[in-house]
Design a protein around this motif. Sequence first.
Motif, PDB file in Angstrom:
ATOM      1  N   LYS A   1       0.822  -1.202   0.000  1.00 42.00           N
ATOM      2  CA  LYS A   1       0.000   0.000   0.000  1.00 42.00           C
ATOM      3  C   LYS A   1       0.862   1.260   0.000  1.00 42.00           C
ATOM      4  CE  LYS A   1      -3.644   2.335   2.638  1.00 42.00           C
ATOM      5  NZ  LYS A   1      -4.488   2.291   3.868  1.00 42.00           N
ATOM      6  N   ILE A   2       1.929   1.245   0.801  1.00 41.68           N
ATOM      7  CA  ILE A   2       2.829   2.400   0.869  1.00 41.68           C
ATOM      8  C   ILE A   2       3.528   2.626  -0.469  1.00 41.68           C
ATOM      9  CG2 ILE A   2       4.940   3.285   1.936  1.00 41.68           C
ATOM     10  CD1 ILE A   2       4.089   1.872   4.510  1.00 41.68           C
ATOM     11  N   ILE A   3       3.996   1.539  -1.088  1.00 40.39           N
ATOM     12  CA  ILE A   3       4.674   1.653  -2.386  1.00 40.39           C
ATOM     13  C   ILE A   3       3.719   2.204  -3.440  1.00 40.39           C
ATOM     14  CG2 ILE A   3       5.741   0.330  -4.253  1.00 40.39           C
ATOM     15  CD1 ILE A   3       6.869  -1.546  -2.136  1.00 40.39           C
ATOM     16  N   LEU A   4       2.470   1.727  -3.420  1.00 41.49           N
ATOM     17  CA  LEU A   4       1.483   2.202  -4.384  1.00 41.49           C
ATOM     18  C   LEU A   4       1.187   3.685  -4.183  1.00 41.49           C
ATOM     19  CD1 LEU A   4      -0.484   1.581  -6.664  1.00 41.49           C
ATOM     20  CD2 LEU A   4      -2.179   0.911  -4.939  1.00 41.49           C
ATOM     21  N   GLU A   5       1.046   4.100  -2.926  1.00 45.64           N
ATOM     22  CA  GLU A   5       0.773   5.511  -2.639  1.00 45.64           C
ATOM     23  C   GLU A   5       1.937   6.397  -3.070  1.00 45.64           C
ATOM     24  OE1 GLU A   5      -0.066   5.607   1.495  1.00 45.64           O
ATOM     25  OE2 GLU A   5      -2.146   4.916   1.286  1.00 45.64           O
ATOM     26  N   GLN A   6       3.155   5.939  -2.815  1.00 44.67           N
ATOM     27  CA  GLN A   6       4.330   6.704  -3.218  1.00 44.67           C
ATOM     28  C   GLN A   6       4.392   6.837  -4.736  1.00 44.67           C
ATOM     29  OE1 GLN A   6       6.746   8.153  -1.350  1.00 44.67           O
ATOM     30  NE2 GLN A   6       5.914   7.553   0.628  1.00 44.67           N
ATOM     31  N   ASP A   7       4.028   5.759  -5.420  1.00 44.06           N
ATOM     32  CA  ASP A   7       4.076   5.775  -6.881  1.00 44.06           C
ATOM     33  C   ASP A   7       3.013   6.710  -7.455  1.00 44.06           C
ATOM     34  OD1 ASP A   7       5.087   4.685  -9.435  1.00 44.06           O
ATOM     35  OD2 ASP A   7       3.065   3.861  -9.594  1.00 44.06           O
ATOM     36  N   LEU A   8       1.805   6.668  -6.875  1.00 46.06           N
ATOM     37  CA  LEU A   8       0.721   7.523  -7.366  1.00 46.06           C
ATOM     38  C   LEU A   8       1.011   8.996  -7.113  1.00 46.06           C
ATOM     39  CD1 LEU A   8      -2.411   5.430  -6.275  1.00 46.06           C
ATOM     40  CD2 LEU A   8      -1.462   5.679  -8.576  1.00 46.06           C
TER      41      LEU A   8
ATOM     42  N   LYS B   1       6.275  10.298  -5.682  1.00 50.20           N
ATOM     43  CA  LYS B   1       7.312  10.568  -4.693  1.00 50.20           C
ATOM     44  C   LYS B   1       8.456   9.571  -4.874  1.00 50.20           C
ATOM     45  CE  LYS B   1       4.448  12.578  -1.043  1.00 50.20           C
ATOM     46  NZ  LYS B   1       4.032  12.471   0.380  1.00 50.20           N
ATOM     47  N   GLU B   2       9.652  10.083  -4.834  1.00 56.75           N
ATOM     48  CA  GLU B   2      10.822   9.234  -5.005  1.00 56.75           C
ATOM     49  C   GLU B   2      11.120   8.483  -3.709  1.00 56.75           C
ATOM     50  OE1 GLU B   2      15.543   9.558  -6.303  1.00 56.75           O
ATOM     51  OE2 GLU B   2      14.251  11.337  -6.247  1.00 56.75           O
ATOM     52  N   ILE B   3      11.291   7.181  -3.828  1.00 57.35           N
ATOM     53  CA  ILE B   3      11.613   6.368  -2.658  1.00 57.35           C
ATOM     54  C   ILE B   3      13.050   6.652  -2.241  1.00 57.35           C
ATOM     55  CG2 ILE B   3      11.858   4.006  -1.798  1.00 57.35           C
ATOM     56  CD1 ILE B   3       9.688   3.164  -3.724  1.00 57.35           C
ATOM     57  N   THR B   4      13.245   6.932  -0.971  1.00 57.72           N
ATOM     58  CA  THR B   4      14.570   7.293  -0.464  1.00 57.72           C
ATOM     59  C   THR B   4      15.559   6.153  -0.667  1.00 57.72           C
ATOM     60  OG1 THR B   4      13.515   8.652   1.227  1.00 57.72           O
ATOM     61  CG2 THR B   4      15.843   8.119   1.533  1.00 57.72           C
TER      62      THR B   4
END
Length: 265
Positions: free
Chosen positions: A218-225, A228-231
Amino acid sequence: MKIDKTTTQLVKIYTRPNWAKCDTNIYTSTLKLELECKSLRKESSVEERIKFLVNSIHKAGKKSIPKYRQLKSLKTVGKDIWNKKISQASRESKNAHTLWKKKINSQQNADTEKNNLTIKKGKLRQLQRQAYATRKENFINDIMQASQKDSKTFHKLVKQQRSKHDTNTDILYIGNQAFEGENILSAWQKHFETLGTPNFDENIFDLEHLKLSKLQNKIILEQDLQNKEITKATPTEIESAIRKLNTGKASDENGIVSEHYIYGH
């Protein structure tokens, strides 16, 4: 390593590097020089960069460790049912045949040698039959003890059931129900239907792991939508992870072990 003389095949392996004899200064300097090479370009593909990194690591290892990953041939005592008793009986049978052949070639009476050869061959065949029987008995015991979680045993059974091997099982248990003959196919169908049906029983399913996995996705999907760049991991975090690696483990398909990273960071 003691190798039995009654060998049947050669196996080639790479020897494990002796990291106790590694010159760390040469290893790190060579690795650093290689990684600074112009061949490691940002526009190259991931596969090319991984291949370049692997080659650089092995090049540094060859320069810093004596006899680095030498190709060595090992003799084995065969596969399947071969064991020490069968190996000894095979050797005795060959020796008996040699003695009998010498008497025959010299045109001497070889009745005693012939009888001895017959006894030795009979002993060898007896040990082979015992080994086959033991293997089949152990295989059936594995079937009896296999559970739904024991996927390795079930996959082994599937492979043998589909082959023409003479050790196919005559009976299969799914739970408390026994299947024989042509009904074994129905047993496999029932088993894989069970495997394909999600079971959230807390006694056999790690619900906590499922919860964490869903949260992570869920977090990865939200970051992608949200674009936001994953640290990215920092050098300090990477070095900390490297220091925690276990040593003395088997290498991967590229011949890389944890020591390659530990000695190089």
